[in-house]
Structure formats: structure tokens, C-alpha cells
Write an enzyme that holds these catalytic residues in place. Structure first.
Site, PDB file in Angstrom:
ATOM      1  N   HIS A  81       0.343 119.853  16.841  1.00 44.65           N
ATOM      2  CA  HIS A  81       1.332 118.770  16.839  1.00 44.65           C
ATOM      3  C   HIS A  81       2.707 119.287  17.224  1.00 44.65           C
ATOM      4  CE1 HIS A  81       3.736 115.355  15.397  1.00 44.65           C
ATOM      5  NE2 HIS A  81       2.648 114.647  15.666  1.00 44.65           N
TER       6      HIS A  81
ATOM      7  N   HIS B 101      -2.453 109.231   9.870  1.00 41.87           N
ATOM      8  CA  HIS B 101      -2.707 108.907  11.275  1.00 41.87           C
ATOM      9  C   HIS B 101      -4.067 108.259  11.523  1.00 41.87           C
ATOM     10  CE1 HIS B 101       0.461 109.529  14.213  1.00 41.87           C
ATOM     11  NE2 HIS B 101       1.044 110.181  13.224  1.00 41.87           N
TER      12      HIS B 101
ATOM     13  N   HIS C 264       4.386 103.431  11.208  1.00 42.72           N
ATOM     14  CA  HIS C 264       4.098 104.851  11.452  1.00 42.72           C
ATOM     15  C   HIS C 264       5.294 105.733  11.081  1.00 42.72           C
ATOM     16  CE1 HIS C 264       4.783 108.229  14.295  1.00 42.72           C
ATOM     17  NE2 HIS C 264       3.697 108.656  13.683  1.00 42.72           N
TER      18      HIS C 264
ATOM     19  N   HIS D 276      -2.938 111.060  19.843  1.00 46.10           N
ATOM     20  CA  HIS D 276      -3.253 111.246  18.429  1.00 46.10           C
ATOM     21  C   HIS D 276      -4.733 110.952  18.143  1.00 46.10           C
ATOM     22  CE1 HIS D 276       1.154 111.285  18.173  1.00 46.10           C
ATOM     23  NE2 HIS D 276       1.010 111.910  17.018  1.00 46.10           N
TER      24      HIS D 276
ATOM     25  N   HIS E 214       6.233 108.493   7.753  1.00 45.82           N
ATOM     26  CA  HIS E 214       6.768 109.847   7.938  1.00 45.82           C
ATOM     27  C   HIS E 214       8.041 110.047   7.115  1.00 45.82           C
ATOM     28  CE1 HIS E 214       4.415 112.011  11.008  1.00 45.82           C
ATOM     29  NE2 HIS E 214       4.148 110.824  11.526  1.00 45.82           N
TER      30      HIS E 214
ATOM     31  N   PHE F  50       8.567 116.474  13.242  1.00 46.38           N
ATOM     32  CA  PHE F  50       7.361 116.626  14.057  1.00 46.38           C
ATOM     33  C   PHE F  50       6.829 118.055  14.094  1.00 46.38           C
ATOM     34  CE2 PHE F  50       8.503 112.697  16.754  1.00 46.38           C
ATOM     35  CZ  PHE F  50       7.783 111.883  15.907  1.00 46.38           C
TER      36      PHE F  50
ATOM     37  N   HIS G  95       5.251 111.429  21.866  1.00 48.29           N
ATOM     38  CA  HIS G  95       5.722 110.274  21.084  1.00 48.29           C
ATOM     39  C   HIS G  95       6.566 109.343  21.948  1.00 48.29           C
ATOM     40  CE1 HIS G  95       4.845 113.385  18.080  1.00 48.29           C
ATOM     41  NE2 HIS G  95       4.307 112.356  17.446  1.00 48.29           N
TER      42      HIS G  95
END
Ligand code: C2O
Length: 565
Positions: free
Chosen positions: A163, A349, A315, A193, A319, A336, A184
Site C-alpha cells: 500500500h 477495505h 472510506h 484495492h 481512516h 497511506f 487513490h
């Protein structure tokens, strides 16, 4: 009301639209290095040379203008290339984290294997004790590899680094030195993903010798799943991670909207459901609204705000909610580069991926297909469960049922969470009294809530969208702005009301410069119905900063007809 607009000047000094789809993206030279083995001219520019048949406007349905994103070249991965920006600072900070995977030049195109039994991914809050134990065993083995063989691509740190490598700078795009590969904020978000999770799941299954092993999804869109799944909150378990927000353990209700302030669980749940409804149904007019903007070979990383509604919404919300504010860079899930170190990330995810599968099946007035070869041919590299380095294509993950998994059904608590329609439209004359027009207010640094008038292209309930233009942000800051329309009640904590239009959200992230320029488009069709808009030719917009309004400047705002995207 008809005379309202004549009482203020139409603003003609709206900022110029940016010159390309993403301001700040690199413009390629006319002749660039060839990677097609031909005469050094790239295909895209040849096409442009032939009279510019293809405009750079709408991204749906056009074909040969550019090229797909290429898989990274692992041999050029930069072990010192991992960076981020600390909160409150403008500099890009080098991190002492080598995110590059082991290298081999043996690579092959991946073929989806045949399978006998579908893996059933279950809701995490429903796992039996036995299932949790099995998951723990697999995770323990994956963590063990970190110690016994740190170069094994199946190890947990190696998996987490995947990632990081695709998001925090170590990879440049092939043929475009200096241009990051970023998965992203664009239409490759979901497919990339999906592949990442696919291999992660297969590797864990391999480690415990169970080819049908499936991982659970964090069912945060369901009333029963709106806490951190208990299996991840046991400090003695390999599913645990101490780098999490300590206030968000136990029974704390998740905040999908990504704010930290609201604590009333009833309001949180209601906001969550309203957000889910909006990002899955109410706020969407085409496939890219959900999937994210086009992203092609040579494009600079798209800024926040151009990701799809789900990526930008629930999403990102999770996070932010899980990331540990005690850490400099909100590690683990709040950044990230580190997010893959938290086992809860994958569980999160799986639900994000599930949202993609659900959205595809929801009835809609627009097509869910992205008929664009650049999308379908975009490709990535992963190690499979046998440690083969394989090249995968977006096209091969679009039908997930061919990948051998399915999600256990769970009630969609949000399906009917469209806000209650207001019986009486706002009294705009009263509401607008004494308010400035948008042109007086912009460019705007929203340090506190601000209210102003914006003219409409047509009266009343037309098909329109609100556009915030040239939003310049400090990339090092977590930013969240909420937008309301004709709001007489001023209850900014209640996002489940008809007057809530949408948000701009940015996770602190790494891009080349310290600032990004974004545009945000929020569809108004359903909002107009919800607020039962009167036959007015203007609306009152309220912008409420939730995080770091002082780290943003918004160039302008306007309402456009939706057909004129
Ligand atoms: Cu690749 Cu949720 O981030």
C-alpha cells in the site's frame, strides 16, 4: 422571490476554470520517450496531432485519447522515496521506511484460476469464535514471516508496504520519471484495492492450508457493525494494533463522516446512514461520480475531491476515525504509508469493495459501466500466494464473481435513508436578508462558518450542480468542509437533514508540491427535491469548516446546469 437575483450583481469575476482536468498535472511534451517500441512518438500525441479528435472533457466513453496506467517497474522502486507531510507543516518529509517489494524479473500475466468453492466473506461482527481463531492463526503466520524471512512477499510488513509503495511515492509511472503512481482519488481506486485484497486473502489461506479461506468485512454501514469489530480490539490477538485512536475502541460508534466532534451516538448513526444513502444513491448522476475521475498514463496524481463519493466519504471517514491522533502522521490508519500495518485496514477495505458490488446492483438512471479502454487496461503488479510476481489488469477484476468470492448478505440499513423532505421551502427573502453575494466572499478562507447567496442558472427545481472551484489546500492537513443549502436551522452536526449538500474531505497526504488544487462538484437534483425548493433564482449556501478551514482557500463557487459538466 423572482426579483431576488436582480438585487445582486451576477458575478462575472468567477475564477478561471483550471486549464486541465487536474490543475497542476504535468503536460507532456509533444514527443516523449517511446515505450511502444516505435519511432519515439507516443500514441496519444499522434492522435492529437491528427486534428485533436478527442477533447479532454468528459471522461466517459472516449477511447484512444491517452493510455492506461502501466504496472510499476519494481526494479526502479525507490527505497528512499517514501515521504509524507507532517500536520502543521508544509514540507515533504522523507520517511525512513523502505516500502519497496523484493524484486525478481520473472513476471507473468495473471490468469484467474478456476475454483470449486466460492469464498464467502462474512460480516466481522457475526464471526463465530472458531472463525476468529482461524483468522488469528493465519495472521500469526503472516506476522511470523516478518521475523523468519523479511524478504518473503507474503509477510505482513511486505503486505503492508504494498500500500505504501503505491501511494507514498516509491513508484514513478513507467516512462514518466518524477510522476508518482498513485492509486487513490481516481477510477483505479476500487480495482487496485480489489486486487490487493484478493491476494492478501489468498496468501492468508495458503498460510493455513485452506484454499477456501475468506476474510471478513467490517460492516460499518449496518447498525450492528458500527463499532470497531471486537475481534480486532483484543490486545493479545495478532489482529490488534495499538496505533489506533484510543477513544474509538469498545462501544464507540464509528463516524463515517470523518469528524471527531460529535459524540451523541444517535446522531452519529443517523449521520452515517444519511451519508451512505447519499454516496451510494442520492448524490450520483453517473458512474464516475461513484468510481472517481479518469486517471491515465502520465497524469499527475489526482487531488482529493476527484475520488468517487464512496472513497471520499465513508472510506476516508473510517481512516480518519481509526488513525491514532497521538502519532505524528496519524499512523497507522490515518496515513497511506502506514495504513496496511493495521489488520483492521483490510477488514475496512473488504467493506469498501463490498460497496462497489452493491452499487453495481442498485437501480439507477445512468449506466454503471465505464466503457473506456484506458480504465480496463490499467495494470498493476502483485505477488500471488505462490510468490509469483504477476501482472493484473482492471478488466479482469470487474466481474468479481469470477475471482471466487462473494459477500455474505447484510441488511442495507441506509437504503431508505434519504433525508425527510421539507414540507415548506425556506423563506429565502428572510434567509438572504443582509447576506453578501458569493462574489463578495470569494476567494474564501473558511476559518469559520460562512453564509452567502449564489445565483442559479434556472429558477427552482432544475437539474443543477454546485461547483467549488480552485480549492487550494495545504496537503499536510486533515481538512473537512461541510456544505449546506438554504439552511434556516443551522445545525451543522446534523448531516441527515435535507439541507446537507456534501463535503470536501482531505486526508493529509503526499504529493510533489505542498499545495493541491481541487474542484468539487456536488449534484443538486435530489437535494432540490428534498428541500422542496421554491421558484427562486438563487440559493443561500453555508460552508462549515470541521477541520482546518484555515488550510484551505476556495477560489470561487457557482451553480451550473448539470448537462454542462
Ligand atoms: Cu488505499 Cu483506504 O486506502
Amino acid at each position: 422571490m423572482a426579483s431576488l437575483q436582480s438585487s445582486f450583481i451576477m458575478f462575472s469575476s468567477a475564477p478561471k476554470p483550471p486549464s486541465s482536468r487536474f490543475p497542476g498535472r504535468r503536460h507532456r511534451s509533444q514527443i516523449s520517450c517511446s515505450r511502444d517500441g516505435g519511432g519515439g512518438i507516443d500514441r496519444r500525441n499522434m492522435l492529437l496531432g491528427l486534428g485533436g479528435l478527442y477533447g479532454s472533457g468528459s471522461s466517459l466513453g472516449h477511447k484512444a485519447e491517452a493510455l492506461p496506467i502501466l504496472p510499476p517497474d519494481l526494479s526502479t522502486c525507490d527505497p528512499k522515496g517514501t515521504t509524507t507531510t507532517p500536520p502543521g507543516s508544509q514540507e515533504v518529509v522523507k520517511l525512513d521506511v523502505d516500502c519497496c517489494p523484493p524484486f525478481t524479473d520473472k513476471q507473468a500475466d495473471y490468469k484467474l484460476p478456476k475454483f470449486k468453492k466460492t469464498r464467502i466473506r462474512r460480516a466481522a461482527h457475526r464471526l463465530s469464535r472458531e472463525e476468529v481463531e482461524k483468522y488469528k492463526l493465519a495472521m500469526a503466520k503472516m506476522r511470523e514471516l516478518d521475523v523468519t524471512d523479511p524478504d518473503d512477499p507474503k509477510g505482513f510488513t511486505q503486505q503492508a508496504n504494498i500500500h505504501c509503495a503505491y501511494c507514498n511515492g516509491p513508484y514513478d509511472q513507467v516512462g514518466h520519471p518524477g510522476v508518482d503512481l498513485q492509486v487513490h482519488n481516481s477510477w483505479i481506486f476500487f480495482p487496485w484495492h480489489r486486487w490487493y485484497l484478493y491476494f492478501y486473502e489468498r496468501i492468508l489461506g495458503e498460510l493455513i492450508g485452506d484454499p477456501t479461506f475468506a476474510l471478513p468485512y467490517w460492516n460499518w454501514d449496518n447498525l450492528k457493525g458500527m463499532t470497531l469489530p471486537p475481534a480486532f480490539d483484543d490486545p493479545s490477538s495478532p489482529l490488534f494494533d495499538e496505533n489506533r485512536n484510543q477513544d474509538h475502541r469498545g462501544k464507540a460508534v464509528v463516524d463515517l463522516t470523518g469528524r471527531s466532534g460529535i459524540t451523541d451516538p444517535t446522531q452519529l448513526v443517523s449521520n452515517n446512514l444519511a451519508l451512505m444513502y447519499k454516496e451510494m444513491i442520492g448524490g450520483l448522476d453517473n458512474a464516475l461520480d461513484f468510481m472517481g475521475t479518469a486517471y491515465r498514463d502520465g497524469d499527475e496524481s489526482p487531488p482529493f475531491g476527484l475520488g468517487g463519493t464512496s472513497e471520499n466519504g465513508s472510506h476516508t471517514g473510517i481512516h480518519i476515525w481509526v488513525g491514532d491522533p497521538r502519532n505524528k502522521f496519524n499512523e497507522d490508519m490515518g496515513n497511506f504509508y502506514s495504513t496496511g500495518r493495521d489488520p483492521a485496514f483490510y477488514c475496512h477495505h473488504f467493506n469498501v469493495d463490498r460497496m462497489w458490488t452493491i452499487w453495481e446492483k442498485l437501480p439507477a438512471t445512468y449506466s454503471k459501466k465505464i466503457d473506456d479502454d484506458d480504465f480496463k487496461n490499467s495494470a498493476f503488479m502483485f505477488y500471488d500466494e505462490k510468490k509469483n510476481l504477476v501482472r493484473v489488469k482492471v478488466a479482469d477484476c470487474l466481474d468479481y464473481t469470477k475471482m471466487g468470492y462473494e459477500y455474505e448478505y447484510s441488511d442495507l440499513s441506509w437504503l431508505n435513508s434519504r433525508p425527510t423532505k421539507k414540507p415548506v421551502p425556506a423563506n429565502l427573502m428572510k434567509l438572504a436578508n443582509g447576506l453578501p453575494t458569493a462574489e463578495k466572499v470569494f476567494p474564501l478562507k473558511p476559518v469559520k462558518a460562512v453564509k452567502f447567496l449564489v445565483p442559479k442558472p434556472a429558477k427552482g427545481k432544475a437539474d443543477e450542480a454546485l461547483v467549488l472551484e480552485n480549492i487550494v489546500t495545504d496537503n499536510s492537513k486533515l481538512i473537512k468542509l461541510d456544505v449546506f443549502i438554504n439552511d434556516e436551522d443551522d445545525k451543522p452536526d446534523e448531516l441527515d437533514r435535507a439541507e446537507y449538500v456534501g463535503s470536501f474531505t482531505q486526508l493529509p497526504h503526499r504529493v510533489k508540491g505542498k499545495e493541491s488544487v481541487n474542484n468539487l462538484r456536488l449534484n443538486l437534483r435530489e437535494v432540490y427535491e428534498n428541500i422542496n425548493i421554491a421558484d427562486d433564482d438563487a440559493v443561500v449556501i453555508t460552508i462549515v469548516p470541521q477541520f482546518n478551514g484555515d488550510a484551505v482557500t476556495i477560489g470561487g463557487i457557482k451553480i451550473i446546469r448539470r448537462s454542462a459538466k
